[in-house]
Design a protein around this motif. Structure first.
Motif, short mmCIF file in Angstrom:
data_model
loop_
_atom_site.label_atom_id
_atom_site.label_comp_id
_atom_site.label_asym_id
_atom_site.label_seq_id
_atom_site.Cartn_x
_atom_site.Cartn_y
_atom_site.Cartn_z
N GLY A 190 43.04 49.93 43.41
CA GLY A 190 41.62 49.96 43.77
C GLY A 190 40.74 49.11 42.87
O GLY A 190 39.67 49.54 42.46
N LEU A 191 41.17 47.89 42.56
CA LEU A 191 40.31 46.98 41.79
C LEU A 191 39.04 46.63 42.56
O LEU A 191 37.98 46.47 41.99
CB LEU A 191 41.09 45.70 41.44
N ASN A 192 39.17 46.51 43.89
CA ASN A 192 38.03 46.26 44.79
C ASN A 192 37.14 45.12 44.31
O ASN A 192 35.92 45.25 44.23
CB ASN A 192 37.19 47.53 44.97
N MET A 193 37.78 44.00 43.95
CA MET A 193 37.01 42.83 43.51
C MET A 193 36.07 42.39 44.64
O MET A 193 36.46 42.32 45.80
CB MET A 193 37.96 41.68 43.16
N GLY A 194 34.83 42.12 44.29
CA GLY A 194 33.83 41.73 45.29
C GLY A 194 32.93 42.87 45.70
O GLY A 194 31.93 42.65 46.39
N SER A 195 33.26 44.09 45.29
CA SER A 195 32.42 45.23 45.65
C SER A 195 31.39 45.49 44.56
O SER A 195 31.52 45.03 43.42
CB SER A 195 33.27 46.49 45.85
N SER A 196 30.36 46.25 44.91
CA SER A 196 29.31 46.56 43.93
C SER A 196 29.82 47.50 42.84
O SER A 196 29.26 47.55 41.74
CB SER A 196 28.12 47.22 44.65
N SER A 197 30.90 48.25 43.13
CA SER A 197 31.42 49.20 42.14
C SER A 197 32.38 48.55 41.14
O SER A 197 32.73 49.15 40.12
CB SER A 197 32.14 50.35 42.85
N SER A 198 32.83 47.33 41.43
CA SER A 198 33.78 46.65 40.54
C SER A 198 33.07 46.12 39.30
O SER A 198 32.00 45.50 39.40
CB SER A 198 34.47 45.51 41.29
N ASN A 199 33.64 46.36 38.14
CA ASN A 199 33.08 45.92 36.87
C ASN A 199 33.97 44.82 36.28
O ASN A 199 35.06 45.11 35.79
CB ASN A 199 32.97 47.11 35.91
N PRO A 200 33.53 43.56 36.33
CA PRO A 200 34.39 42.46 35.85
C PRO A 200 34.81 42.61 34.39
O PRO A 200 35.92 42.24 34.02
CB PRO A 200 33.50 41.21 36.04
N LEU A 201 33.93 43.18 33.56
CA LEU A 201 34.27 43.35 32.14
C LEU A 201 35.40 44.36 31.98
O LEU A 201 36.34 44.16 31.21
CB LEU A 201 33.04 43.81 31.35
N GLN A 202 35.33 45.46 32.75
CA GLN A 202 36.38 46.47 32.70
C GLN A 202 37.73 45.88 33.11
O GLN A 202 38.75 46.14 32.49
CB GLN A 202 36.03 47.62 33.65
N VAL A 203 37.70 45.08 34.17
CA VAL A 203 38.93 44.46 34.67
C VAL A 203 39.50 43.51 33.61
O VAL A 203 40.71 43.49 33.37
CB VAL A 203 38.67 43.71 35.99
N GLN A 204 38.63 42.75 32.96
CA GLN A 204 39.09 41.80 31.95
C GLN A 204 39.66 42.53 30.73
O GLN A 204 40.65 42.08 30.13
CB GLN A 204 37.95 40.88 31.52
N LEU A 205 39.05 43.67 30.37
CA LEU A 205 39.60 44.47 29.26
C LEU A 205 41.01 44.94 29.58
O LEU A 205 41.89 44.94 28.73
CB LEU A 205 38.69 45.67 28.99
N LEU A 206 41.21 45.37 30.84
CA LEU A 206 42.54 45.80 31.28
C LEU A 206 43.55 44.66 31.14
O LEU A 206 44.64 44.83 30.57
CB LEU A 206 42.49 46.28 32.73
N VAL A 207 43.18 43.48 31.65
CA VAL A 207 44.08 42.32 31.60
C VAL A 207 44.39 41.94 30.16
O VAL A 207 45.55 41.70 29.80
CB VAL A 207 43.46 41.13 32.36
N ASP A 208 43.35 41.90 29.31
CA ASP A 208 43.57 41.52 27.92
C ASP A 208 44.44 42.53 27.19
O ASP A 208 45.24 42.16 26.32
CB ASP A 208 42.21 41.39 27.20
N HIS A 209 44.30 43.81 27.56
CA HIS A 209 45.10 44.84 26.88
C HIS A 209 46.58 44.70 27.24
O HIS A 209 47.45 44.71 26.35
CB HIS A 209 44.60 46.23 27.28
N ILE A 210 46.89 44.56 28.53
CA ILE A 210 48.30 44.55 28.92
C ILE A 210 48.98 43.22 28.61
O ILE A 210 50.20 43.17 28.50
CB ILE A 210 48.49 44.93 30.42
N THR A 211 48.20 42.16 28.45
CA THR A 211 48.81 40.87 28.09
C THR A 211 48.89 40.67 26.58
O THR A 211 49.42 39.65 26.12
CB THR A 211 48.02 39.70 28.71
N GLY A 212 48.36 41.64 25.82
CA GLY A 212 48.49 41.56 24.37
C GLY A 212 47.41 40.78 23.67
O GLY A 212 47.60 40.36 22.52
N HIS A 213 46.27 40.57 24.31
CA HIS A 213 45.17 39.82 23.70
C HIS A 213 44.05 40.73 23.21
O HIS A 213 42.92 40.30 23.02
CB HIS A 213 44.61 38.81 24.70
N LEU A 214 44.35 42.02 23.06
CA LEU A 214 43.31 42.98 22.69
C LEU A 214 43.89 43.99 21.72
O LEU A 214 45.04 44.42 21.88
CB LEU A 214 42.80 43.70 23.95
N GLY A 215 43.12 44.38 20.73
CA GLY A 215 43.54 45.45 19.83
C GLY A 215 44.25 44.94 18.58
O GLY A 215 44.44 43.73 18.38
#
Length: 442
Positions: A190-215
């Motif tokens: 349920g990423l729902n990119m393009g919807s008003s409920s989607s938060n691009p920053l939240q999505v980017q934090l997720l991507v950065d965390h699982i790819t090892g670019h965060l923390g």
């Protein structure tokens, strides 16, 4: 396929795993629609399940004969096997849709269609009979389940049910390989990119965390143990008002394509370092009927160029290092929520597995392809992990079967609403939520 990637920033080697896709049974390839009706998929389901239940009856009720509906005799106890049909007072009807268009005041649609007057009917090739008694609760069951019933015909023509036999958890072919180290699978839905409920920053934090670019170094070490990412449906939200069959203006065309481009950028970042499976969901640009076919690779020109990218069916089944996964993008569970009652979504997951059928309400209330000689939703082998996407909240439970089966059930929440993904450890089937907040205080 074995993958070995190395994080470009910290040079922490990423763990690898052996992946095996099991989606073949959900692919519509040689089938051809020739105007066939849905009765054939019910016949295929009844034949499969009846053979299974007949084999269980001798240990369940060895002293009772097995009858057909037509062969019932008054007051004589027996066992009958057939498909349940649930007669529902509030179930929507196409005529109601017509009257809604014609009426000035709109009809109120309830969230759940269960009513105290609902009753169950058992049907086989020979006939159908209404069921009575307290052993079978209509609110618990849905149309399409195959069961064995112990009881007798009453003077009123009903079948008085005294006991119920369900198929139970299917056998697990092999226990999961005992891994000596932690390896993680991340589920997001349920990423729902393009919807008003989607938060691009939240999505980017997720991507950065699982790819090892965060923390810090500890979190990066944990991220290096992620061997697979599964996106379980509804990656985009396309404005429905544009899909009216009319030619689109150029600005409207960009409104349709922009969310898909955003998803492609997101997937490219993930696929550059981690194997990725993407499943279609109810809002994605895919076929409506279950099983949904893989999203076309042309939608993802950048991410699809990686050999770590896989576009998969819904339902989706695969193995990682001998651990078997099975799951959907949530349509089957949402349909259960409308036509039965349960304490939570995880309970619905458990029921479908114990009934050995992913989507028993298809084709009655859940759209599906009219298969003629098979029912792809029948669960022949018990998975070790069973999940459903696009749910309201995170939920999980570990269940055990009578033959030693162990299954981790997971309800994956909509990321656009909750900011939460799910992380599973394949070594011990433990799982926990990954939550990403974007509220900062000075």
């Amino acid at each position: 396929m074995a993958i070995m990637e190395e994080d470009s920033l910290t040079h922490i080697p990423r763990k690898q795993s052996l992946y095996n896709s099991l989606d073949e049974e959900f692919k519509i390839q040689k089938e051809m629609y020739r105007g066939q009706q849905y009765s054939q998929i019910y016949f295929a389901r009844l034949h499969l399940m009846r053979t299974l239940l007949y084999s269980l009856v001798p240990t369940w009720k060895p002293h009772l004969p097995v009858c057909t509906v037509l062969g019932l005799e008054g007051d004589k106890e027996c066992v009958i096997v057939g498909t349940l049909y649930k007669h529902m007072k509030l179930k929507p009807c196409i005529l109601d849709e017509y009257s809604k268009e014609r009426s000035v005041t709109p009809l109120v649609q309830p969230h759940n269609f269960v009513h105290s007057d609902d009753y169950l009917i058992l049907e086989d090739e020979s006939g159908r009979v209404k069921l009575s008694g307290t052993s079978l609760s209509p609110s618990f069951y849905v149309t399409g389940i195959v069961v064995a019933l112990h009881g007798k015909e009453t003077g009123a023509g009903d079948f008085l049910v005294e006991d119920v036999l369900e198929a139970g958890l299917p056998p697990q072919l092999d226990p999961p390989n005992k891994l000596e180290e932690d390896k993680y699978v991340v589920f997001v839905s349920g990423l729902n990119m393009g919807s008003s409920s989607s938060n691009p920053l939240q999505v980017q934090l997720l991507v950065d965390h699982i790819t090892g670019h965060l923390g810090d170094e500890k979190e990066q070490n944990n991220a290096a143990k992620i061997v697979q990412v599964v996106i379980a449906g509804d990656s985009v939200e396309i404005p429905r008002e544009l899909l009216n069959g009319q030619n689109l203006a150029s600005k409207d065309q960009s409104r349709l394509s922009e969310p898909i481009k955003e998803v492609d950028i997101l997937l490219t970042q993930i696929a550059a370092s981690i194997p990725l499976d993407i499943m279609p969901g109810p809002n994605d640009p895919a076929n409506f009927a279950m099983p949904q076919q893989p999203l076309h690779r042309c939608l993802f020109p950048s991410s699809a160029s990686y050999n770590t990218f896989k576009s998969c069916t819904n339902p989706h089944s695969f193995e990682l290092d001998g651990v078997r996964f099975l799951g959907t993008s949530g349509q089957n569970i949402h349909d259960f929520e409308k036509y039965s009652e349960g304490s939570d979504k995880v309970e619905f997951l458990e029921r479908t597995l114990k009934w050995r059928h992913i989507a028993p309400t298809a084709p009655n209330t859940l759209g599906c392809y009219p298969f003629t000689d098979r029912d792809p939703f029948f669960v022949e082998s018990c998975p070790h992990v069973y999940f459903a996407g696009n749910q309201d909240s995170f939920g999980t439970r570990l269940i055990k079967g009578s033959e030693g089966q162990v299954v981790r059930l997971i309800s994956i929440p909509r990321f656009s609403k909750t900011g939460t993904a799910v992380m599973l450890n394949m070594r011990n089937l433990d799982c926990h939520a990954l939550s990403f907040g974007t509220q900062f205080s000075l």
